[in-house]
Design a protein around this motif. Structure first.
Motif: not given
Length: 246
Positions: A30-33, A88-92, A114, A116
């Motif tokens: 995921t984006i976070s990971e 976050g899952p839907s945020t960068r 989320d 984030a």
């Protein structure tokens, strides 16, 4: 035989398709990971709860501003190349840092929901990540002394409102203007009611008196050392303007 020839391509395709999962790459992180692998992170929710308090604060605050700051804990630690990213899952979202590590903090319900992260591309133990109050700079570079005193009082009252115990017995004593370290002349002057001007001495120091770094050229205007009425004039825009307490 003709039927086998017709079926063979389909059989081969089915065999190949069945084999594909065995060779497929592991699921993409995921984006976070992925972002967290670059450095350390803090909870956006925790930072949000701190930052939203300024928006909800109902007392005068028109002379001060609120940022989220990444501040080195030691003068041997640099801000060069430091990046702060909301992930976050839907945020960068890249949060640009100024010369003293401050960023405009986005209050996003979607990022809060989320859970984030605020990802720093450095090890967090070398930096303090914190809310930061400063004085709003004026476009014309001219500050009435009464306004500077009021701005300092607004900052102090806000600190008391959020329960910062170290500020309960402090008082406002001045304002600090900070410039890049290669600033050698004095870009800050005091002008009295007779229009006479005098330079405010420059010294090496941090933008905010309690910070360890970065080291800048600073001019500290102390209320008690100058006439009560007058103006503080800046020749160029300072990096930051900080309240000073004793």
């Amino acid at each position: 035989m003709n039927i086998l020839r017709l079926l063979l391509p389909a059989t081969l395709c089915a065999t190949l398709l069945a084999a594909l999962p065995a060779f497929a790459a592991a699921p993409a992180p995921t984006i976070s990971e992925a972002a967290a692998q670059d450095g350390d992170w803090v909870s956006y929710r925790d930072a949000y709860r701190q930052m939203i308090r300024f928006d909800k604060y109902g007392k005068p605050k028109h002379l001060i501003q609120h940022h989220y700051q990444v501040a080195p804990k030691d003068r041997s630690v640099s801000l060069e190349g430091v990046r702060l990213t909301l992930v976050g899952p839907s945020t960068r979202l890249n949060l640009a840092l100024d010369a003293v590590g401050r960023a405009n903090f986005p209050l996003l319900k979607s990022a809060y929901d989320d859970n984030a992260r605020l990802v720093l591309n450095r090890k967090a133990e070398s930096y303090a990540m914190q809310p930061r109050i400063s004085i709003i700079p004026r476009a014309d570079g001219i500050y009435e002394t009464a306004d500077l005193q009021a701005a300092c009082e607004q900052a102090l009252n806000y600190f008391r409102y959020i329960g910062r115990s170290s500020m309960q017995d402090r008082k406002c004593v001045g304002v600090r203007f900070s410039y890049a370290h290669n600033t050698m002349d004095s870009p800050v002057r005091f002008r009295n009611t007779d229009q006479a001007q005098k330079e405010i001495a420059m010294a090496d120091g941090s933008a905010f008196p309690e910070d360890a770094a970065p080291l800048l050229r600073t001019a500290t205007y102390r209320f008690s050392e100058w006439p009560e009425k007058g103006q503080v004039m800046t020749q160029s825009a300072p990096i930051a303007i900080a309240p000073v307490f004793d």
